[in-house]
Design a protein around this motif. Structure first.
Motif, PDB file in Angstrom:
ATOM      1  N   ARG A  60      34.098 -36.252 -26.659  1.00  0.00           N
ATOM      2  CA  ARG A  60      33.902 -34.805 -26.505  1.00  0.00           C
ATOM      3  C   ARG A  60      32.406 -34.494 -26.378  1.00  0.00           C
ATOM      4  O   ARG A  60      32.004 -33.689 -25.537  1.00  0.00           O
ATOM      5  CB  ARG A  60      34.514 -34.073 -27.695  1.00  0.00           C
ATOM      6  CG  ARG A  60      34.526 -32.571 -27.561  1.00  0.00           C
ATOM      7  CD  ARG A  60      35.552 -32.049 -26.615  1.00  0.00           C
ATOM      8  NE  ARG A  60      36.883 -32.423 -27.044  1.00  0.00           N
ATOM      9  CZ  ARG A  60      37.957 -32.279 -26.292  1.00  0.00           C
ATOM     10  NH1 ARG A  60      37.865 -31.772 -25.084  1.00  0.00           N
ATOM     11  NH2 ARG A  60      39.142 -32.648 -26.733  1.00  0.00           N
ATOM     12  N   LEU A  61      31.577 -35.133 -27.176  1.00  0.00           N
ATOM     13  CA  LEU A  61      30.133 -34.911 -27.095  1.00  0.00           C
ATOM     14  C   LEU A  61      29.585 -35.350 -25.734  1.00  0.00           C
ATOM     15  O   LEU A  61      28.701 -34.694 -25.183  1.00  0.00           O
ATOM     16  CB  LEU A  61      29.406 -35.662 -28.219  1.00  0.00           C
ATOM     17  CG  LEU A  61      29.548 -35.067 -29.609  1.00  0.00           C
ATOM     18  CD1 LEU A  61      29.060 -36.047 -30.667  1.00  0.00           C
ATOM     19  CD2 LEU A  61      28.805 -33.740 -29.713  1.00  0.00           C
ATOM     20  N   ASP A  62      30.142 -36.424 -25.207  1.00  0.00           N
ATOM     21  CA  ASP A  62      29.701 -36.928 -23.907  1.00  0.00           C
ATOM     22  C   ASP A  62      29.964 -35.916 -22.785  1.00  0.00           C
ATOM     23  O   ASP A  62      29.262 -35.904 -21.776  1.00  0.00           O
ATOM     24  CB  ASP A  62      30.404 -38.257 -23.608  1.00  0.00           C
ATOM     25  CG  ASP A  62      29.829 -38.953 -22.391  1.00  0.00           C
ATOM     26  OD1 ASP A  62      28.597 -39.084 -22.294  1.00  0.00           O
ATOM     27  OD2 ASP A  62      30.633 -39.360 -21.524  1.00  0.00           O
ATOM     28  N   ALA A  85      24.711 -40.042 -38.087  1.00  0.00           N
ATOM     29  CA  ALA A  85      24.182 -39.789 -36.734  1.00  0.00           C
ATOM     30  C   ALA A  85      25.191 -38.999 -35.910  1.00  0.00           C
ATOM     31  O   ALA A  85      24.824 -38.077 -35.169  1.00  0.00           O
ATOM     32  CB  ALA A  85      23.842 -41.115 -36.047  1.00  0.00           C
ATOM     33  N   LEU A  86      26.467 -39.326 -36.041  1.00  0.00           N
ATOM     34  CA  LEU A  86      27.512 -38.592 -35.320  1.00  0.00           C
ATOM     35  C   LEU A  86      27.619 -37.158 -35.830  1.00  0.00           C
ATOM     36  O   LEU A  86      27.787 -36.223 -35.045  1.00  0.00           O
ATOM     37  CB  LEU A  86      28.847 -39.325 -35.447  1.00  0.00           C
ATOM     38  CG  LEU A  86      30.035 -38.744 -34.688  1.00  0.00           C
ATOM     39  CD1 LEU A  86      29.723 -38.545 -33.204  1.00  0.00           C
ATOM     40  CD2 LEU A  86      31.264 -39.641 -34.864  1.00  0.00           C
ATOM     41  N   VAL A  87      27.491 -36.985 -37.127  1.00  0.00           N
ATOM     42  CA  VAL A  87      27.518 -35.632 -37.712  1.00  0.00           C
ATOM     43  C   VAL A  87      26.334 -34.819 -37.199  1.00  0.00           C
ATOM     44  O   VAL A  87      26.480 -33.657 -36.797  1.00  0.00           O
ATOM     45  CB  VAL A  87      27.517 -35.707 -39.255  1.00  0.00           C
ATOM     46  CG1 VAL A  87      27.276 -34.338 -39.875  1.00  0.00           C
ATOM     47  CG2 VAL A  87      28.832 -36.291 -39.764  1.00  0.00           C
ATOM     48  N   VAL A  88      25.146 -35.419 -37.180  1.00  0.00           N
ATOM     49  CA  VAL A  88      23.940 -34.729 -36.696  1.00  0.00           C
ATOM     50  C   VAL A  88      24.105 -34.336 -35.227  1.00  0.00           C
ATOM     51  O   VAL A  88      23.796 -33.204 -34.828  1.00  0.00           O
ATOM     52  CB  VAL A  88      22.682 -35.614 -36.896  1.00  0.00           C
ATOM     53  CG1 VAL A  88      21.484 -35.040 -36.141  1.00  0.00           C
ATOM     54  CG2 VAL A  88      22.362 -35.739 -38.379  1.00  0.00           C
ATOM     55  N   ALA A  89      24.606 -35.258 -34.409  1.00  0.00           N
ATOM     56  CA  ALA A  89      24.804 -34.972 -32.980  1.00  0.00           C
ATOM     57  C   ALA A  89      25.809 -33.836 -32.789  1.00  0.00           C
ATOM     58  O   ALA A  89      25.614 -32.959 -31.934  1.00  0.00           O
ATOM     59  CB  ALA A  89      25.274 -36.225 -32.251  1.00  0.00           C
ATOM     60  N   THR A  90      26.866 -33.844 -33.585  1.00  0.00           N
ATOM     61  CA  THR A  90      27.870 -32.782 -33.493  1.00  0.00           C
ATOM     62  C   THR A  90      27.263 -31.439 -33.861  1.00  0.00           C
ATOM     63  O   THR A  90      27.463 -30.446 -33.163  1.00  0.00           O
ATOM     64  CB  THR A  90      29.071 -33.103 -34.410  1.00  0.00           C
ATOM     65  OG1 THR A  90      29.636 -34.353 -34.003  1.00  0.00           O
ATOM     66  CG2 THR A  90      30.121 -32.020 -34.332  1.00  0.00           C
ATOM     67  N   GLY A  91      26.512 -31.419 -34.954  1.00  0.00           N
ATOM     68  CA  GLY A  91      25.858 -30.170 -35.363  1.00  0.00           C
ATOM     69  C   GLY A  91      24.899 -29.653 -34.309  1.00  0.00           C
ATOM     70  O   GLY A  91      24.855 -28.459 -34.019  1.00  0.00           O
ATOM     71  N   GLN A  92      24.129 -30.567 -33.705  1.00  0.00           N
ATOM     72  CA  GLN A  92      23.177 -30.164 -32.664  1.00  0.00           C
ATOM     73  C   GLN A  92      23.906 -29.582 -31.448  1.00  0.00           C
ATOM     74  O   GLN A  92      23.491 -28.573 -30.890  1.00  0.00           O
ATOM     75  CB  GLN A  92      22.317 -31.363 -32.237  1.00  0.00           C
ATOM     76  CG  GLN A  92      21.203 -31.004 -31.276  1.00  0.00           C
ATOM     77  CD  GLN A  92      20.151 -30.132 -31.936  1.00  0.00           C
ATOM     78  OE1 GLN A  92      19.597 -30.495 -32.955  1.00  0.00           O
ATOM     79  NE2 GLN A  92      19.878 -28.983 -31.349  1.00  0.00           N
ATOM     80  N   ALA A  93      25.007 -30.212 -31.059  1.00  0.00           N
ATOM     81  CA  ALA A  93      25.769 -29.723 -29.901  1.00  0.00           C
ATOM     82  C   ALA A  93      26.383 -28.354 -30.189  1.00  0.00           C
ATOM     83  O   ALA A  93      26.358 -27.463 -29.322  1.00  0.00           O
ATOM     84  CB  ALA A  93      26.861 -30.722 -29.533  1.00  0.00           C
ATOM     85  N   ILE A  94      26.919 -28.167 -31.384  1.00  0.00           N
ATOM     86  CA  ILE A  94      27.478 -26.852 -31.736  1.00  0.00           C
ATOM     87  C   ILE A  94      26.376 -25.801 -31.737  1.00  0.00           C
ATOM     88  O   ILE A  94      26.529 -24.715 -31.172  1.00  0.00           O
ATOM     89  CB  ILE A  94      28.199 -26.897 -33.100  1.00  0.00           C
ATOM     90  CG1 ILE A  94      29.451 -27.764 -33.021  1.00  0.00           C
ATOM     91  CG2 ILE A  94      28.551 -25.485 -33.569  1.00  0.00           C
ATOM     92  CD1 ILE A  94      30.112 -28.033 -34.369  1.00  0.00           C
ATOM     93  N   ARG A  95      25.246 -26.144 -32.348  1.00  0.00           N
ATOM     94  CA  ARG A  95      24.117 -25.196 -32.417  1.00  0.00           C
ATOM     95  C   ARG A  95      23.627 -24.835 -31.020  1.00  0.00           C
ATOM     96  O   ARG A  95      23.392 -23.664 -30.717  1.00  0.00           O
ATOM     97  CB  ARG A  95      23.002 -25.848 -33.233  1.00  0.00           C
ATOM     98  CG  ARG A  95      22.145 -24.908 -33.983  1.00  0.00           C
ATOM     99  CD  ARG A  95      21.304 -25.530 -35.090  1.00  0.00           C
ATOM    100  NE  ARG A  95      20.785 -26.861 -34.886  1.00  0.00           N
ATOM    101  CZ  ARG A  95      21.336 -27.959 -35.404  1.00  0.00           C
ATOM    102  NH1 ARG A  95      22.427 -27.900 -36.135  1.00  0.00           N
ATOM    103  NH2 ARG A  95      20.803 -29.150 -35.180  1.00  0.00           N
ATOM    104  N   ASN A  96      23.496 -25.834 -30.156  1.00  0.00           N
ATOM    105  CA  ASN A  96      23.031 -25.582 -28.788  1.00  0.00           C
ATOM    106  C   ASN A  96      24.028 -24.721 -28.024  1.00  0.00           C
ATOM    107  O   ASN A  96      23.636 -23.785 -27.321  1.00  0.00           O
ATOM    108  CB  ASN A  96      22.815 -26.895 -28.037  1.00  0.00           C
ATOM    109  CG  ASN A  96      21.627 -27.667 -28.544  1.00  0.00           C
ATOM    110  OD1 ASN A  96      20.862 -27.205 -29.380  1.00  0.00           O
ATOM    111  ND2 ASN A  96      21.473 -28.884 -28.056  1.00  0.00           N
TER     112      ASN A  96
END
Length: 199
Positions: free
Chosen positions: A122-124, A175-186
């Motif tokens: 999903r992040l990809d 790292a996956l949690v951080v990436a998810t948070g960044q994507a939601i924030r963006n």
């Protein structure tokens, strides 16, 4: 006034409150403005609900749903996913300002659970979703993606422990949690919606 849109073009929007349609009459001069909705449910909910559908489609704005703090309310559901990310990082002793640096170099090959795979996939999709939403002037694509990402994260949160004894696995999961948070924030920032740290 600050925080209110100057104008918005939309198809017919039916407003519901208390399970009943709010009656609007040109003759009687009764109508619901965007400002009324913002005063009722807040700017974030109004913005999310209005951009979650194509502008040329009719839709129902349910005031009770927009106010609810439940998984049925899509803006609450997405914002709650972000708050959960913040909670995990607090428990790990990681601040938002240095989160990316703290998880840099994590071995992502350790992320092998079906929940991690679904979240990574999903992040990809994020860059392509943003690009297509921009090309098509279709912000509803981004709200749908955010809801799907949040669903993947909530499932992951409920299924796995992040702060495990295995240091390398813990680093990878964080790292996956951080990436998810960044994507939601963006994604929320692109829509002009807040990403709360607590709810």
């Amino acid at each position: 006034p600050k925080g209110y849109p100057d104008y918005m073009l939309y198809q017919m929007v039916t407003v519901m409150k208390g399970g009943e349609e709010v009656k609007i009459s040109k003759r009687a001069g009764s109508y619901v403005t965007i400002r009324d909705l913002i005063d009722e449910v807040g700017r974030d909910a109004v913005r999310y609900f209005l951009v979650s559908r194509k502008a040329d489609s009719e839709f129902t704005f349910d005031i009770d749903l927009a106010r609810s703090q439940s998984d049925d309310n899509p803006v609450y559901y997405v914002q709650y996913a972000h708050a959960r990310v913040a909670s995990v990082l607090r428990q790990a002793g990681i601040g938002f300002h240095d989160a990316i640096d703290r998880v840099a170099g994590a071995d992502l090959a350790l992320l092998t659970s079906p929940y991690e795979d679904a979240l990574l996939r999903r992040l990809d999709d994020y860059p392509a979703e943003v690009a297509q939403a921009a090309r098509e002037f279709a912000p509803h694509r981004l709200t749908a993606w955010l809801k799907d990402l949040s669903q993947e994260f909530h499932s992951y949160y409920n299924a796995e422990r992040f702060l495990v004894d295995d240091a390398a696995l813990k680093q990878a999961r964080l790292a996956l949690v951080v990436a998810t948070g960044q994507a939601i924030r963006n994604g929320l920032a692109l829509l002009g919606i807040a990403a709360p740290l607590e709810m």
